[in-house]
Scaffold this active site. Structure first.
Site: not given
Ligand code: SAH
Length: 211
Positions: A52
């Site tokens: 993000s």
């Molecule tokens: N917090 C992260 C941003 C991640 S983007 C950072 O700081 O880099 C969102 C993430 O959510 C992705 O890696 C995706 O695989 C995950 N995701 C999507 N649906 C999900 C679910 N139901 N449970 C866990 N992770 C999920």
């Protein structure tokens, strides 16, 4: 980054600013991208997912109002849940705030890489693989929950796993018009506030979008 992207846009929370000035973001971006680690936007981390934008991580962390929960902790630090580990950067920021952090990711490979990165930086984050739209009951209740993926509506299990007085930030609305929701649990009641517009990858799961 802290001055030009966060303070300049109104982030004031001391816990957030202190943590984000200490976590080495370059350790959470893909190899070869260290040069743009502090750029003002999200970056691809592979598997169709992103780390993000720094400002979004700051806003979400600030919305937890850790100071109201007692930061800097003089008693046992609270438990926080990070849904959508991705790169592990948001989890590192929460751990840098001194909280006990559980982070849940549905993609096993991303989870494994984040686990390695967090450990290499000395952050004691518990990374689990699973559907975060169901929360993670073993470590509940949580004083704070951060969801980094957009659901059609706020997943009910997450609200149920909030401690009394706890807050969660979660984008909803779907598509390109998502908003950050801040939900505070007070007894059996919940107060919802909407904050910034945002764009997140979809939360895929039982209480999220279908695959
Ligand atoms: N917090 C992260 C941003 C991640 S983007 C950072 O700081 O880099 C969102 C993430 O959510 C992705 O890696 C995706 O695989 C995950 N995701 C999507 N649906 C999900 C679910 N139901 N449970 C866990 N992770 C999920």
């Amino acid at each position: 980054m802290v001055r030009d992207q966060l303070e300049a846009r109104g982030v004031r929370d001391r816990a957030t600013l202190a943590a984000m000035s200490l976590v080495p973001r370059e350790a959470f971006v893909p190899e070869g991208r260290a040069g743009v680690a502090y750029a003002d936007g999200p970056l691809s981390i592979g598997h169709g997912q992103t780390i993000s934008q720094p400002y979004m991580v700051a806003r979400m962390t600030e919305c937890l109002a850790l100071s109201e929960l007692g930061w800097p902790w003089t008693e046992a630090p609270p438990a926080l849940l990070d849904v959508g580990t991705g790169s592990g950067y948001q989890a590192a920021v929460l751990a840098q705030c001194g909280a006990r952090v559980t982070s849940i990711e549905r993609d096993p490979e991303l989870a494994e890489r984040a686990r390695e990165r967090l450990a290499a930086q000395g952050y004691a984050v518990k990374v689990v693989v699973g559907d975060g739209s169901l929360g993670y009951p073993p470590d509940a209740p949580y004083a704070g929950i951060v969801v980094a993926a957009g659901a059609p509506r706020v997943p009910e299990p997450l609200v149920e796993q909030l401690a009394d007085g706890g807050r969660q930030v979660v984008p909803d609305g779907g598509g390109r018009s998502q908003r950050l929701n801040i939900i505070r649990r007070v007894g059996s009641e919940r107060e919802t506030r909407t904050a910034d517009a945002c764009v997140f990858v979809p939360l895929v799961g039982q209480h999220g979008h279908h695959e």
